[in-house]
Design a protein around this motif. Structure first.
Motif, PDB file in Angstrom:
ATOM      1  N   LEU A 181      41.027  23.792  16.054  1.00 38.03           N
ATOM      2  CA  LEU A 181      40.466  24.661  17.093  1.00 38.03           C
ATOM      3  C   LEU A 181      41.551  25.191  18.010  1.00 38.03           C
ATOM      4  N   ASN A 225      32.269  23.430  20.351  1.00 39.64           N
ATOM      5  CA  ASN A 225      32.976  23.925  19.173  1.00 39.64           C
ATOM      6  C   ASN A 225      33.351  22.790  18.226  1.00 39.64           C
ATOM      7  N   GLN A 232      41.617  26.995  25.016  1.00 41.94           N
ATOM      8  CA  GLN A 232      40.322  27.445  25.538  1.00 41.94           C
ATOM      9  C   GLN A 232      39.212  27.278  24.497  1.00 41.94           C
ATOM     10  N   GLY A 233      39.613  27.299  23.258  1.00 41.10           N
ATOM     11  CA  GLY A 233      38.629  27.192  22.186  1.00 41.10           C
ATOM     12  C   GLY A 233      38.238  25.760  21.882  1.00 41.10           C
ATOM     13  N   LEU A 234      38.967  24.831  22.481  1.00 38.47           N
ATOM     14  CA  LEU A 234      38.645  23.424  22.253  1.00 38.47           C
ATOM     15  C   LEU A 234      37.580  22.960  23.230  1.00 38.47           C
ATOM     16  N   THR A 235      36.338  23.138  22.855  1.00 41.26           N
ATOM     17  CA  THR A 235      35.226  22.645  23.668  1.00 41.26           C
ATOM     18  C   THR A 235      34.464  21.625  22.834  1.00 41.26           C
ATOM     19  N   GLU A 242      43.418  27.810  16.193  1.00 41.80           N
ATOM     20  CA  GLU A 242      42.708  29.071  15.946  1.00 41.80           C
ATOM     21  C   GLU A 242      42.466  29.876  17.218  1.00 41.80           C
ATOM     22  N   LYS A 243      41.994  29.167  18.237  1.00 40.19           N
ATOM     23  CA  LYS A 243      41.558  29.901  19.422  1.00 40.19           C
ATOM     24  C   LYS A 243      42.293  29.508  20.696  1.00 40.19           C
ATOM     25  N   SER A 260      48.844  23.963  13.434  1.00 39.47           N
ATOM     26  CA  SER A 260      48.095  23.697  14.658  1.00 39.47           C
ATOM     27  C   SER A 260      48.920  22.886  15.647  1.00 39.47           C
ATOM     28  N   ARG A 304      45.691  33.503  25.233  1.00 44.52           N
ATOM     29  CA  ARG A 304      45.315  33.781  23.847  1.00 44.52           C
ATOM     30  C   ARG A 304      43.881  34.253  23.694  1.00 44.52           C
ATOM     31  N   SER A 305      43.061  33.932  24.654  1.00 45.04           N
ATOM     32  CA  SER A 305      41.653  34.311  24.503  1.00 45.04           C
ATOM     33  C   SER A 305      41.469  35.820  24.619  1.00 45.04           C
ATOM     34  N   LYS A 334      31.941  22.513  14.422  1.00 45.39           N
ATOM     35  CA  LYS A 334      32.881  22.540  13.298  1.00 45.39           C
ATOM     36  C   LYS A 334      32.806  21.267  12.451  1.00 45.39           C
TER      37      LYS A 334
END
Lengths: 193, 193, 193, 193
Positions: free
Chosen positions: D16, D29, D23-26, D19-20, D97, C109-110, D33
Motif C-alpha cells: 500500500l 485499505n 496516505q494510502g496506508l489506512t 502504491e499510494k 515498496s 504523492r496523493s 486488500k
DNA sequence: GATGAATGAGAGTTCATTCAT
DNA sequence: GATGAATGAACTCTCATTCAT
C-alpha cells in the motif's frame, strides 16, 4: 420598480436555475455570472429569499397575465384555452429558464413564504381556467358531463407534463410546433359533440 | 438484498424528504432520526447519492410494478387504466413521502446518475401506458381520434397534478376517495362513444 | 502577485509543516495559527491543494533561483558549486521549514499536480548542476573520469542528506558553519588533480 | 515471532505504501486488500502505529543486516562498500515498496516512537559505514584527505538520491544494472590514488 | 454602488478504534 | 480468529450573510 441591476439579478438567477437547477442558484454563482462580488448582491436584494420571491413574482406575472387576458377576452371558451396553451408554449420557448421555476415547488418547500407564493399562482390560474371552462359549458361549447374543475386539472396537468418532457429532452425540439397537435387533442377531448 | 438498517435508512430518508423536502435530507438528520451517529450511516451506504439512488429505486419498483402488472393483465384497457389510477392513489395514500420523490426531478438535477434513473422510470411508464391505450384503441374501447401518445401524456399529466394538489393541501383529504371522480372523468374522456 | 494574507498563509503553512510535518498542515491549524476562521482561508486560496502548490512554488523559486544564478555567473565551475552549497545552507538556516518541503515528495504523492511540481524542480536543478559540472570538465577544472550526471547525483544527494541530518538533529547546530567542511570535501572530491 | 497473518499485514502494508504512499496506508485499505474486515486487523496488531513499527522493523532488519554483514566480512573496505551498494540495489529491486519507507521520515514525524526508530536505523548504518571507511583509510585503500564521516554522508546521500530517482521514474529501469556505473564512480572518488 | 475580509452554521466524508457476538 | 455495527474526532469545503471601507 426594479432597478436595472435588480432585473439583471433576476435574469441571471433564472439562467442559473435553468442551467444547473435550483441547487445552482447560489449567491456566489450569481455574483460570478453578473461580474460583481457577493456582498454587492445584497445592495439590491436583502436576502436570497427576496431574490427567489422576485423570481417567482416574475413567473407569476408571466403566467397570470396570460390567464387573465384570456378570461377577459371576448370569444369562445375553446379558443381561449387554445390561446392559453399556445401562448404558454411561446413564453417557455422564449425563456426556457421559466420552466425550471414552474416545477420547483419541491425546493421552495423550506420557505413558507415561497410556498405560499407558488400555491397562490397555481390556485389562481386554476380558478381562472375553471371559470373559462364553466362559461364554455354554459354556452354549450364544452362538454358538461365532466365537472369544470376536473377538466381544469386535466388541462393544466397535461400542459405541465408536456412542458416538463420538453425540458427533459434538453429543449431539443420546437415546443410551440410540437404542442399544436397536443392542443388539438385537448380540444377534441373537451368540446361538446 | 437490503439489510434492515438499510431499509430503515431509506424509510427515514423518505420521511425526511416528505417532511422537509429534499433539503431536509442530510446525513445528520438521517442519523439523528435513526438514533445513530453520522459515520454509522456510511457503514450501510457508501455515499448520500447511493442513498438517493436507493430511494429512487424503491420508487421505481413501486410504480413500475403497478404499470407492468396492468399491462400484462387480461381485461379491458379502460379497466387497466382505472386500476392504475386507483392503485397509485392507494400507494401514495399509504406512503405520502413517495409523492415528494415523484416530483423531485428538479432537485436531482445536480447528479446525472439520478436524473437518468428518474428519466428511465418516467419513460418506461409512459411507454407502458401508451401500449395499453394503443391496444384499447385496437379493440375499439378507446377513442381513436387522438393519438395514443397524447392520451398517455394527458392521463399521466392529470394524475401527477392531482396528486401534487393533494400534497399541497398537506394531504388533508382522502386521495383515493376524491380521486374516484377524477378517474370517472378520465374514463368518460377517453372511451369510444 | 500575492496579497499579504496569502503570504501569511504560505508562511504559516511552512511553519506548520516544519513543526508537525505535513500531517499538521490542516485548514483548521492554519486558521487557528493565523487567528481567523477556517472558511476565511478559502477567501485567499481555493483549496488546500492550491496552498500546497503555492508552498511548492515558493520552494521552487527559492531553489531554482539559486541554481540558475550560479549557472549564469561568470567564474569557475568549482566556485559555482561552492556557492550553491553555501547559499542553500544559508537559505535553509534562515527558513528551516523549507527543509520539510524538500523531502516531502512522499506525502505529496496523493496529488498528481504536486508530484509533477516537485519532479519538475528536482529535474531542473539536476540538469543545471550537470551543465555546470560539464562546463567545468571542459575547462579542465573538474575531473573527467566520472560522468557529469553521476557527479551531479553525488553532489545533490550529499547536500540533501546533510540537510536532512541537520533537520533530524532538530536544527541543533549551525548548518552553514558545519556545512563548510562538507563543501571542502566535495570540492576535493571533484577537482581535477 | 510473527504469525502468518501478521506477516501478511506487514507485506500488504508495504504494498500500500508503495502504491499510494503512506496516505494510502489506512486500516480500511489494509483490510480490503487482505480480504478481512477492519476490526480483524486489530486481532493481530494493537494499533496502526504498531503496524508501522513492524514495517520499520522489517526495513531495519533488511538494511542493518546488509551493513553489519559487510562490516564483519573480511576483505577490502572498497569491496565492502561496493557490496553494500549492490545488495541494496538488489533488495530494492526485489521489494520496491521498501523504497517508500526509506524516504518516509517526513510522515512518521507525528509519532515520536517512529521517528526514534528511523533515526536509530539511519544513525546505526551511518556509523557502520563510517567505521568501514575509517578502516579503509587505515589500510591505505581509501583517501585520507577527507574525513570518514563526510565520505559516509556522501556515499549514503548518493545512494538515497539514486534510489529515489528510480522511484520517481516509477521503477522504470533496472536499478542494479544502472547502479553499477554509479558504484564505479563512487569507487573512483574515494580510492587512494 | 461596490469591495475585501471575515463569520457561524453546517455540509458530506474518512479515520482509527471499540465492543458485543 | 473474525464479523457487523457503531463511535468520536477530525477532515475539506460551501453557504448565506455581515461589516468596515
Amino acid at each position: 420598480m426594479k432597478t436595472s441591476r435588480q432585473k439583471e439579478i433576476i435574469e441571471v438567477a433564472l439562467e442559473l436555475i435553468s442551467e444547473k437547477g435550483i441547487q445552482g442558484l447560489t449567491i456566489k454563482n450569481l455574483a460570478i455570472k453578473i461580474g460583481i462580488t457577493e456582498p454587492a448582491i445584497y445592495r439590491h436584494y436583502d436576502s436570497k429569499i427576496d431574490i427567489l420571491i422576485a423570481v417567482l413574482d416574475l413567473f407569476k406575472q408571466n403566467t397570470e397575465q396570460l390567464f387573465e387576458k384570456e378570461l377577459n377576452n371576448d370569444g369562445k371558451a375553446i379558443d381561449k384555452i387554445e390561446h392559453l396553451f399556445t401562448k404558454h408554449f411561446i413564453t417557455f420557448s422564449a425563456t426556457p429558464s421559466l420552466v425550471s421555476v414552474i416545477f420547483s415547488e419541491e425546493i421552495f418547500r423550506s420557505e413558507p413564504v415561497l410556498i405560499d407564493k407558488i400555491s397562490e399562482v397555481i390556485d389562481k390560474n386554476d380558478k381562472i381556467l375553471t371559470t373559462i371552462i364553466s362559461n364554455g359549458q354554459k354556452t354549450g361549447e364544452i362538454r358538461t358531463d365532466i365537472e369544470a374543475k376536473y377538466l381544469s386539472t386535466i388541462i393544466i396537468g397535461t400542459l405541465r407534463l408536456f412542458v416538463k418532457k420538453w425540458q427533459f429532452s434538453a429543449y431539443s425540439y420546437n415546443l410551440p410546433k410540437e404542442g399544436k397537435k397536443l392542443i388539438e387533442s385537448i380540444k377534441f377531448l373537451i368540446i361538446k359533440q
